[in-house]
Design a protein around this motif. Structure first.
Motif, PDB file in Angstrom:
ATOM      1  N   ALA A 107      -6.657   4.757  -4.363  1.00  0.00           N
ATOM      2  CA  ALA A 107      -8.075   4.452  -4.553  1.00  0.00           C
ATOM      3  C   ALA A 107      -8.908   5.727  -4.619  1.00  0.00           C
ATOM      4  N   ILE A 108      -8.600   6.688  -3.768  1.00  0.00           N
ATOM      5  CA  ILE A 108      -9.346   7.951  -3.770  1.00  0.00           C
ATOM      6  C   ILE A 108      -9.163   8.674  -5.093  1.00  0.00           C
ATOM      7  N   LEU A 279     -10.756   0.586  -5.956  1.00  0.00           N
ATOM      8  CA  LEU A 279     -10.849   0.204  -4.549  1.00  0.00           C
ATOM      9  C   LEU A 279     -10.305  -1.198  -4.266  1.00  0.00           C
ATOM     10  N   GLY A 280     -10.285  -2.072  -5.280  1.00  0.00           N
ATOM     11  CA  GLY A 280      -9.930  -3.459  -5.072  1.00  0.00           C
ATOM     12  C   GLY A 280      -8.589  -3.694  -4.392  1.00  0.00           C
ATOM     13  N   GLY A 322     -19.054  -1.287  -5.900  1.00  0.00           N
ATOM     14  CA  GLY A 322     -19.283  -0.166  -6.801  1.00  0.00           C
ATOM     15  C   GLY A 322     -19.797   1.033  -6.042  1.00  0.00           C
ATOM     16  N   GLY A 323     -20.057   2.108  -6.790  1.00  0.00           N
ATOM     17  CA  GLY A 323     -20.414   3.334  -6.116  1.00  0.00           C
ATOM     18  C   GLY A 323     -21.672   4.006  -6.586  1.00  0.00           C
ATOM     19  N   GLY A 346     -16.222   7.171   0.933  1.00  0.00           N
ATOM     20  CA  GLY A 346     -15.962   7.374   2.356  1.00  0.00           C
ATOM     21  C   GLY A 346     -16.648   6.330   3.217  1.00  0.00           C
ATOM     22  N   ALA A 347     -17.875   5.972   2.858  1.00  0.00           N
ATOM     23  CA  ALA A 347     -18.598   4.929   3.580  1.00  0.00           C
ATOM     24  C   ALA A 347     -17.997   3.550   3.300  1.00  0.00           C
ATOM     25  N   GLN A 348     -17.532   3.329   2.081  1.00  0.00           N
ATOM     26  CA  GLN A 348     -16.898   2.052   1.744  1.00  0.00           C
ATOM     27  C   GLN A 348     -15.682   1.806   2.630  1.00  0.00           C
TER      28      GLN A 348
END
Length: 540
Positions: A107-108, A279-280, A322-323, A346-348
């Motif tokens: 994901a990153i 991220l999913g 989303g970001g 990072g917050a997600q």
């Protein structure tokens, strides 16, 4: 999306959750008010291990370090800088591991646009292709917490042999490896014996809650990610976690928990196209393994886009993530999301972990256990130790052997009619057989039901827990394929093809002992069989 925005957004440190209030109001009583009345947000932020009952307390006490692991992970930064400089000539990064470590790093890298090859498969075709790809400039990150995971061990052995066959000495081969594992795991000694770089991960946080530990950060840093920025984002967001107000993670957790008590059965995870499309699968694993047990949980469904079938529907909580959209922008890609989570990666990570732990409290389950994962692993070991018994098909339709139904169309209908949702599980090559992923959206469109898709054996360490421990309401479609060119595992009496077949058989056995209805399709010719499957699904 005006209805979503009308309830306002709850935001902190650049991350905003939209729509949570409306979901909370659908439950018989406000889930959020109940959590706040019990002081749960503050207790969780202070790592209280009693929140999930006495049975969960020992595990919680040992695994709540994810709440502030960003502090301890900063100690890694000088080491990562030195390691990146030392291995500057090895610019092809391969991550070998399964479950949370692989999904977080993937994901990153996907979100930040850095190249990373994730190898969490036992398919011999996929592994053979990876071993042939830029081997001389490859650094292999073996990420395995317990240090005895069969997939990580087999992949480490295969790569080590490949480096030796390339003409490297044992010492030179060792330089191509970075080992990330738990303190005291057998992989520590193995790595040192190999001459590999060994990094011990934070013992207080790991697995699906270890995104911001060495498991997620080491491969990402080697791939060129500025991981300090992720830690900064998490640290800035962490200040909001204990509050009763202006707490997006509380809003998210209360909304998901409220949905579970208001009759929702699935959570559709929808990328909104604004920068966090990778991220999913990480969220899917987090929700499935943490909540899908004791007959509880919400089915996480990873969709391809906001317009994909299955993103909305009866009993489906649609969550867009989303970001790049700010707290005041329209979330969710402009289509019917009920919840939207926008903010930096990072917050997600921290927000979803906190929200998941809160939802587990609402459901009354232990978020840190995964009681049903071990069953498939145990069955796999028994198959590997026993005779190779695949079982005769009940029907042959072109290039597809059918186990448990008549024609191919009958098999698909039987699988779809077996429950309120369908899990498609493909023990195939994620790259060469990628066309098979079309089944998810086609079957979701034809049935109107939630349909998930997972690659084996990755799914065993992710949605597999929900498959076996969650509500007994689904149908299961397993797809395996013939192997044209198998690959041995150095030091093991079985091949990758044999291991892959054993993992599929172990998964079937674990589902069967829990009375989960399953249809198996075996492709005697993968390309022809996949084309046949897609055509049959489209004709339903």
């Amino acid at each position: 999306m005006s209805d979503l925005l009308s309830g306002g957004a709850e935001a902190a440190a650049g991350l905003a959750v939209h729509g949570a209030r409306a979901i909370d109001e659908q439950s018989p009583a406000s889930t959020r008010r109940a959590l706040v009345a019990d002081g749960v947000p503050g207790l969780l932020a202070r790592k209280d291990p009693t929140l999930w009952g006495p049975g969960a307390e020992p595990r919680a006490a040992a695994h709540l370090g994810w709440l502030d692991t960003f502090h301890r992970s900063r100690e890694l930064l000088p080491q990562l800088a030195e390691l990146t400089a030392e291995l500057a000539d090895l610019d092809h990064v391969v991550l070998c591991g399964v479950g949370g470590p692989a999904l977080a790093a993937e994901a990153i890298a996907a979100t930040l646009g850095r190249p990373l090859t994730v190898l969490d498969t036992t398919d011999p075709g996929r592994i053979r292709a990876a071993l042939a790809d830029r081997l001389d400039t490859t650094v292999v990150v073996v990420a395995d917490g317990p240090g005895d995971t069969v997939e990580a061990d087999a992949l480490r052995r295969a790569y080590h042999r490949a480096f030796l066959d390339l003409g490297r000495t044992p010492e030179e081969a060792g330089r191509h490896f970075v080992i990330v594992t738990d303190p005291g795991s057998p992989l520590v000694d193995t790595g040192l014996e190999m001459g590999a770089f060994v990094i011990v991960a934070d013992p207080a946080a790991g697995g699906r809650f270890g995104a911001l530990t060495a498991f997620g950060l080491v491969p990402a840093a080697l791939a060129g990610v500025d991981v300090a920025e992720l830690l900064d984002q998490a640290e800035e967001f962490a200040g909001s976690l204990g509050g009763d107000r202006d707490n997006p993670a509380l809003a998210l957790g209360a909304a998901i928990g409220a949905a579970a008590t208001a009759g929702y059965t699935a959570v559709a995870l929808v990328p909104d196209g604004s920068g966090l499309d990778g991220l999913g699968p990480w969220i899917e694993q987090l929700l499935a393994e943490s909540l899908g047990k004791d007959g509880m949980g919400l089915l996480p469904v990873v969709t391809e886009s906001p317009s994909s079938p299955g993103a909305t529907g009866l009993g489906v909580l649609t969550v867009a993530y989303g970001g790049s959209l700010g707290a005041g922008a329209v979330p969710g890609g402009g289509i019917g999301a009920q919840l939207a989570v926008n903010g930096p990666l990072g917050a997600q990570f921290l927000a979803w972990q906190f929200a998941t732990a809160l939802t587990a409290r609402v459901l009354g389950v232990d978020p840190f256990s995964r009681p049903d994962v071990a069953s498939a692993v145990a069955h796999t070991a028994r198959v590997l130790d026993g005779p190779d018994v695949a079982g005769a098909p009940s029907h042959l339709d072109g290039a597809v052997e059918i186990h448990g139904a008549g024609s191919l169309a009958d098999a698909l209908r039987t699988a779809l009619d077996a429950g309120d949702h369908l899990a498609v599980m493909a023990y195939l090559d994620r790259d060469a057989d990628a066309e098979i992923t079309r089944l998810r959206s086609i079957l979701a469109d034809r049935s109107g039901k939630p349909v998930t898709f997972g690659w084996g054996p990755r799914l065993l360490h992710a949605a597999g827990q929900f498959h076996k421990g969650g509500p007994r309401t689904g149908g299961y479609l397993q797809i395996t394929g013939a192997i044209a060119d198998d690959l041995g595992i150095p030091g093991r009496p079985y091949t990758f093809g044999r291991l892959q077949a054993a993992q599929a058989a172990g998964d079937r056995a674990a589902l069967a002992e829990r009375d989960r209805p399953l249809i198996r399709l075996h492709l005697t010719d993968r390309t022809a069989g996949i084309n046949q499957l897609v055509t049959a699904a489209q004709a339903l």
